[in-house]
Scaffold this motif. Structure first.
Motif, PDB file in Angstrom:
ATOM      1  N   MET A   1       6.616 -10.447  52.851  1.00  0.00           N
ATOM      2  CA  MET A   1       5.224 -10.724  52.468  1.00  0.00           C
ATOM      3  C   MET A   1       4.287 -10.178  53.559  1.00  0.00           C
ATOM      4  O   MET A   1       4.528 -10.387  54.751  1.00  0.00           O
ATOM      5  CB  MET A   1       5.020 -12.233  52.308  1.00  0.00           C
ATOM      6  N   GLY A   2       3.251  -9.368  53.171  1.00  0.00           N
ATOM      7  CA  GLY A   2       2.351  -8.751  54.128  1.00  0.00           C
ATOM      8  C   GLY A   2       1.452  -9.759  54.826  1.00  0.00           C
ATOM      9  O   GLY A   2       1.251 -10.879  54.350  1.00  0.00           O
ATOM     10  N   GLN A   3       0.943  -9.339  56.005  1.00  0.00           N
ATOM     11  CA  GLN A   3       0.054 -10.219  56.766  1.00  0.00           C
ATOM     12  C   GLN A   3      -1.273 -10.374  56.040  1.00  0.00           C
ATOM     13  O   GLN A   3      -1.802  -9.426  55.479  1.00  0.00           O
ATOM     14  CB  GLN A   3      -0.179  -9.626  58.156  1.00  0.00           C
ATOM     15  N   ARG A   4      -1.811 -11.578  56.040  1.00  0.00           N
ATOM     16  CA  ARG A   4      -3.064 -11.871  55.343  1.00  0.00           C
ATOM     17  C   ARG A   4      -4.218 -11.176  56.063  1.00  0.00           C
ATOM     18  O   ARG A   4      -4.325 -11.213  57.288  1.00  0.00           O
ATOM     19  CB  ARG A   4      -3.283 -13.382  55.298  1.00  0.00           C
ATOM     20  N   CYS A   5      -5.100 -10.511  55.292  1.00  0.00           N
ATOM     21  CA  CYS A   5      -6.243  -9.793  55.863  1.00  0.00           C
ATOM     22  C   CYS A   5      -7.237 -10.782  56.473  1.00  0.00           C
ATOM     23  O   CYS A   5      -7.555 -11.812  55.883  1.00  0.00           O
ATOM     24  CB  CYS A   5      -6.925  -8.959  54.774  1.00  0.00           C
ATOM     25  N   LYS A   6      -7.720 -10.441  57.673  1.00  0.00           N
ATOM     26  CA  LYS A   6      -8.663 -11.322  58.363  1.00  0.00           C
ATOM     27  C   LYS A   6     -10.077 -11.227  57.792  1.00  0.00           C
ATOM     28  O   LYS A   6     -10.913 -12.096  58.058  1.00  0.00           O
ATOM     29  CB  LYS A   6      -8.683 -10.979  59.855  1.00  0.00           C
ATOM     30  N   LEU A   7     -10.357 -10.179  57.016  1.00  0.00           N
ATOM     31  CA  LEU A   7     -11.672 -10.016  56.413  1.00  0.00           C
ATOM     32  C   LEU A   7     -11.678 -10.557  54.989  1.00  0.00           C
ATOM     33  O   LEU A   7     -10.740 -10.325  54.226  1.00  0.00           O
ATOM     34  CB  LEU A   7     -12.073  -8.540  56.378  1.00  0.00           C
ATOM     35  N   SER A   8     -12.749 -11.240  54.633  1.00  0.00           N
ATOM     36  CA  SER A   8     -12.890 -11.711  53.256  1.00  0.00           C
ATOM     37  C   SER A   8     -13.097 -10.523  52.323  1.00  0.00           C
ATOM     38  O   SER A   8     -13.394  -9.406  52.774  1.00  0.00           O
ATOM     39  CB  SER A   8     -14.083 -12.661  53.152  1.00  0.00           C
ATOM     40  N   THR A   9     -12.948 -10.766  51.043  1.00  0.00           N
ATOM     41  CA  THR A   9     -13.159  -9.699  50.059  1.00  0.00           C
ATOM     42  C   THR A   9     -14.568  -9.140  50.164  1.00  0.00           C
ATOM     43  O   THR A   9     -14.782  -7.915  50.105  1.00  0.00           O
ATOM     44  CB  THR A   9     -12.918 -10.239  48.634  1.00  0.00           C
ATOM     45  N   LYS A  10     -15.546 -10.014  50.368  1.00  0.00           N
ATOM     46  CA  LYS A  10     -16.936  -9.583  50.506  1.00  0.00           C
ATOM     47  C   LYS A  10     -17.116  -8.698  51.736  1.00  0.00           C
ATOM     48  O   LYS A  10     -17.805  -7.674  51.692  1.00  0.00           O
ATOM     49  CB  LYS A  10     -17.850 -10.813  50.592  1.00  0.00           C
ATOM     50  N   SER A  11     -16.479  -9.078  52.839  1.00  0.00           N
ATOM     51  CA  SER A  11     -16.587  -8.287  54.065  1.00  0.00           C
ATOM     52  C   SER A  11     -15.896  -6.933  53.913  1.00  0.00           C
ATOM     53  O   SER A  11     -16.343  -5.927  54.462  1.00  0.00           O
ATOM     54  CB  SER A  11     -15.980  -9.061  55.238  1.00  0.00           C
ATOM     55  N   GLN A  12     -14.807  -6.901  53.178  1.00  0.00           N
ATOM     56  CA  GLN A  12     -14.124  -5.628  52.933  1.00  0.00           C
ATOM     57  C   GLN A  12     -15.015  -4.673  52.139  1.00  0.00           C
ATOM     58  O   GLN A  12     -15.044  -3.474  52.407  1.00  0.00           O
ATOM     59  CB  GLN A  12     -12.813  -5.875  52.192  1.00  0.00           C
ATOM     60  N   VAL A  13     -15.745  -5.223  51.181  1.00  0.00           N
ATOM     61  CA  VAL A  13     -16.670  -4.391  50.398  1.00  0.00           C
ATOM     62  C   VAL A  13     -17.772  -3.851  51.308  1.00  0.00           C
ATOM     63  O   VAL A  13     -18.156  -2.675  51.221  1.00  0.00           O
ATOM     64  CB  VAL A  13     -17.276  -5.201  49.230  1.00  0.00           C
ATOM     65  N   LYS A  14     -18.278  -4.690  52.204  1.00  0.00           N
ATOM     66  CA  LYS A  14     -19.309  -4.256  53.154  1.00  0.00           C
ATOM     67  C   LYS A  14     -18.783  -3.145  54.064  1.00  0.00           C
ATOM     68  O   LYS A  14     -19.465  -2.155  54.332  1.00  0.00           O
ATOM     69  CB  LYS A  14     -19.792  -5.433  53.992  1.00  0.00           C
ATOM     70  N   LEU A  15     -17.542  -3.316  54.541  1.00  0.00           N
ATOM     71  CA  LEU A  15     -16.945  -2.311  55.425  1.00  0.00           C
ATOM     72  C   LEU A  15     -16.797  -0.972  54.699  1.00  0.00           C
ATOM     73  O   LEU A  15     -17.129   0.082  55.259  1.00  0.00           O
ATOM     74  CB  LEU A  15     -15.582  -2.795  55.920  1.00  0.00           C
TER      75      LEU A  15
END
Length: 289
Positions: A1-15
């Motif tokens: 199982m992959g490591q959980r992303c530290k950025l929220s979905t909203k933050s990923q969209v911003k990035l």
């Protein structure tokens, strides 16, 4: 199982939205390269989350970004002027077709004996070597026209000239060369021509304007500045130069022969020419019955 992303979905969209911009927008104005280290710093500054360079690279890969060779565009390019040309000038160009005219895109290119580099097989750790002639050995100038009219076969018409580097020899095509190409296109097409080309000095010189005025069948439309992506003949040059990768020709005459051969092949491949026109995004609506 992959490591959980530290950025929220909203933050990923911003990035992802920030990465669609140039690095200069965030202070890196010495070059135009996104690196894992820069992305990590960007995440820390704007999203207040700590990432290593490697972790940032893995994250943006998951967001759909990959390392790519960028296309080049002139810094002086005016996107508003280009959009206005598409909205106003281009519809007017298509309107002239009711007179049976061909829309003819023209562009020019040059090729030295030093060839474009292309990938080839080689032993690991040993770069293959291609022996080439020096630039002082001459060059070939090419001017080409793609002629378009709905219901008619796409045409490619060209002119090739060798420059041998002799004293007092012109190093580029002249007004006489360009008008000779357009006259040849008119003779082949047997129809009025709407010529679409760029703002090269030779295209807009007083001599050229006089030559154009002497031809009632010729209408000239200038492309906006720094907009080669609107000219399908650019696709011809890219296609030809890819086919000359790692060229072993050692004389300018051999180079000219190869270029003519490549262009001749394209003349019999109208579907490929159609693709070059489609890449510009300029559409040709069918003529009314």
């Amino acid at each position: 199982m992959g490591q959980r992303c530290k950025l929220s979905t909203k933050s990923q969209v911003k990035l992802a939205a920030m990465l669609n911009e140039d690095p200069a927008a965030f202070g890196w104005d010495e070059d135009q390269v996104w690196t894992g280290a820069r992305v990590a710093k960007l995440i820390g500054r704007k999203l207040h989350v700590s990432y290593s360079a490697d972790a940032a690279a893995r994250l943006i890969r998951r967001l759909g970004f990959t390392p790519q060779m960028p296309a080049r565009r002139a810094a002086q390019r005016d996107e508003l002027a280009i959009a206005a040309w598409k909205e106003t000038t281009w519809p007017a160009v298509k309107g002239h077709r009711s007179l049976g005219a061909f829309v003819c895109f023209e562009d020019e290119a040059g090729q030295h004996l030093t060839p474009p580099r292309g990938r080839t097989w080689g032993r690991r750790g040993q770069s293959p070597i291609v022996k080439v002639a020096g630039r002082s050995s001459g060059r070939v100038s090419i001017a080409g026209v793609i002629a378009v009219r709905p219901g008619a076969r796409m045409r490619l018409i060209y002119r090739v000239r060798i420059h041998r580097g002799r004293k007092n020899e012109r190093r580029s095509l002249s007004e006489r060369d360009y008008i000779g190409l357009i006259d040849a296109a008119h003779q082949q097409l047997r129809a009025p021509i709407i010529l679409v080309w760029d703002r090269l000095n030779t295209h807009v010189s007083a001599t050229m304007k006089q030559m154009i005025a002497e031809r009632a069948w010729l209408t000239v439309v200038l492309l906006p500045a720094h907009a080669p992506d609107l000219n399908p003949v650019e696709g011809v040059w890219s296609h030809v130069k890819r086919s000359l990768a790692n060229l072993a020709a050692l004389t300018v005459d051999a180079l000219e022969k190869l270029i003519r051969n490549r262009l001749k092949r394209l003349q019999y491949r109208p579907v490929v020419l159609d693709g070059f026109v489609a890449e510009t995004g300029l559409t040709f609506d069918p003529l009314p019955p």
